[in-house]
Design a protein around this motif. Structure first.
Motif, PDB file in Angstrom:
ATOM      1  N   THR A 151      24.312  16.706  31.939  1.00 14.38           N
ATOM      2  CA  THR A 151      23.006  16.236  32.399  1.00 14.38           C
ATOM      3  C   THR A 151      23.077  15.612  33.788  1.00 14.38           C
ATOM      4  OG1 THR A 151      23.303  14.107  31.294  1.00 14.38           O
ATOM      5  CG2 THR A 151      22.131  15.838  30.072  1.00 14.38           C
ATOM      6  N   PHE A 206      22.646   8.641  23.894  1.00 13.14           N
ATOM      7  CA  PHE A 206      21.899   9.804  23.444  1.00 13.14           C
ATOM      8  C   PHE A 206      22.848  10.986  23.215  1.00 13.14           C
ATOM      9  CE2 PHE A 206      19.255  13.615  24.157  1.00 13.14           C
ATOM     10  CZ  PHE A 206      18.349  13.421  23.126  1.00 13.14           C
ATOM     11  N   GLY A 207      23.809  11.171  24.122  1.00 17.49           N
ATOM     12  CA  GLY A 207      24.806  12.226  23.947  1.00 17.49           C
ATOM     13  C   GLY A 207      25.659  12.001  22.711  1.00 17.49           C
ATOM     14  N   TRP A 262      28.014  15.772  27.269  1.00  9.52           N
ATOM     15  CA  TRP A 262      26.565  15.676  27.471  1.00  9.52           C
ATOM     16  C   TRP A 262      26.259  14.961  28.791  1.00  9.52           C
ATOM     17  CZ3 TRP A 262      22.102  17.494  25.631  1.00  9.52           C
ATOM     18  CH2 TRP A 262      20.932  16.820  25.989  1.00  9.52           C
ATOM     19  N   VAL A 263      26.951  13.854  29.029  1.00  7.51           N
ATOM     20  CA  VAL A 263      26.725  13.091  30.260  1.00  7.51           C
ATOM     21  C   VAL A 263      27.060  13.935  31.482  1.00  7.51           C
ATOM     22  CG1 VAL A 263      27.577  11.113  31.600  1.00  7.51           C
ATOM     23  CG2 VAL A 263      26.988  10.828  29.193  1.00  7.51           C
ATOM     24  N   ALA A 276      29.850  13.416  23.637  1.00  7.97           N
ATOM     25  CA  ALA A 276      28.962  12.539  24.405  1.00  7.97           C
ATOM     26  C   ALA A 276      29.305  12.591  25.897  1.00  7.97           C
ATOM     27  CB  ALA A 276      29.060  11.108  23.888  1.00  7.97           C
ATOM     28  N   SER A 300      23.439  12.532  34.483  1.00  2.00           N
ATOM     29  CA  SER A 300      22.960  11.157  34.460  1.00  2.00           C
ATOM     30  C   SER A 300      24.021  10.295  33.790  1.00  2.00           C
ATOM     31  CB  SER A 300      21.642  11.080  33.686  1.00  2.00           C
ATOM     32  OG  SER A 300      21.246   9.740  33.532  1.00  2.00           O
ATOM     33  N   PHE A 301      24.614   9.392  34.541  1.00  3.20           N
ATOM     34  CA  PHE A 301      25.753   8.619  34.049  1.00  3.20           C
ATOM     35  C   PHE A 301      25.339   7.232  33.554  1.00  3.20           C
ATOM     36  CE2 PHE A 301      27.428  11.730  37.015  1.00  3.20           C
ATOM     37  CZ  PHE A 301      28.421  12.303  36.240  1.00  3.20           C
ATOM     38  N   SER A 302      24.192   7.141  32.928  1.00  5.67           N
ATOM     39  CA  SER A 302      23.737   5.855  32.392  1.00  5.67           C
ATOM     40  C   SER A 302      24.260   5.662  30.968  1.00  5.67           C
ATOM     41  CB  SER A 302      22.211   5.788  32.394  1.00  5.67           C
ATOM     42  OG  SER A 302      21.675   6.692  31.459  1.00  5.67           O
ATOM     43  N   LEU A 332      22.504   4.619  28.395  1.00  2.20           N
ATOM     44  CA  LEU A 332      21.549   5.178  27.430  1.00  2.20           C
ATOM     45  C   LEU A 332      21.733   6.683  27.281  1.00  2.20           C
ATOM     46  CD1 LEU A 332      18.274   3.194  28.141  1.00  2.20           C
ATOM     47  CD2 LEU A 332      19.741   3.086  26.133  1.00  2.20           C
ATOM     48  N   ASN A 333      22.021   7.366  28.368  1.00  2.00           N
ATOM     49  CA  ASN A 333      22.267   8.804  28.285  1.00  2.00           C
ATOM     50  C   ASN A 333      23.543   9.070  27.490  1.00  2.00           C
ATOM     51  OD1 ASN A 333      21.631  11.523  28.806  1.00  2.00           O
ATOM     52  ND2 ASN A 333      23.096  11.558  30.498  1.00  2.00           N
ATOM     53  N   TYR A 334      24.555   8.221  27.669  1.00  2.00           N
ATOM     54  CA  TYR A 334      25.783   8.367  26.885  1.00  2.00           C
ATOM     55  C   TYR A 334      25.484   8.163  25.397  1.00  2.00           C
ATOM     56  CZ  TYR A 334      30.311   7.570  24.852  1.00  2.00           C
ATOM     57  OH  TYR A 334      31.408   7.643  24.050  1.00  2.00           O
TER      58      TYR A 334
END
Length: 157
Positions: A18, A28-29, A14-15, A11, A20-22, A24-26
């Motif tokens: 991408t 998703f990762g 993934w962050v 995860a 994007s350090f939000s 929700l992105n974490y």
């Protein structure tokens, strides 16, 4: 536990990829990493248990949060009313937990729920004595505690 650590690392990767350090992105990762581990679990024997255990943990957490909210509402109603609505008492709960870790976790989870407190474990480690503030229906209290124990043991085993 090591596989969970790898899922967290996937995860984080993934962050970082991408940019994007939000949160929700974490998440998703983490989900993407879980899917990767799920695919790998068919061929790698070390990770076979993790894909089944993670959903159990999530279901248990949701169940426990629901029980926590219900118990807090019951306590809040009792605090607001001028008379004490509870009927305190001690019951013996026959344990399905066998190891010291399982017994400790069951006792602590029961104590975390408002209105119940684990008091002691019998010498043979087969009975947990629990103080309940609302013991109007002993069978109902015992049944709810057994459900809590069963769901926790499902996560542990």
């Amino acid at each position: 536990m090591i596989v969970f650590f790898w899922n967290v690392l996937l995860a984080i990767a993934w962050v970082l990829m991408t940019g994007s350090f939000s949160f929700l992105n974490y998440l998703f990762g983490f989900f993407i990493g879980y899917l990767a581990i799920l695919i790998m679990s068919r061929s790698i024997s070390v990770v076979t248990d993790y894909p089944r255990r993670l959903p159990r943990v999530l279901y248990f957490l949701l169940y426990f949060i629901e029980e926590l909210i219900r118990a807090n509402i019951t306590i809040a109603k009792d605090v607001i009313t001028p008379t004490f609505l509870g009927k305190p008492g001690v019951i013996g709960l026959e344990l399905d937990a066998k190891t010291n870790l399982e017994i400790t976790l069951v006792a602590n989870i029961i104590s975390l729920t408002p209105g119940t407190l684990s008091l002691d474990v019998s010498a043979d480690k087969k009975t947990l004595f629990v103080h309940a503030m609302y013991l109007t229906d002993e069978d109902k209290v015992r049944e709810s505690l057994k459900i809590l124990e069963h769901r926790l043991l499902k996560v542990m085993r």
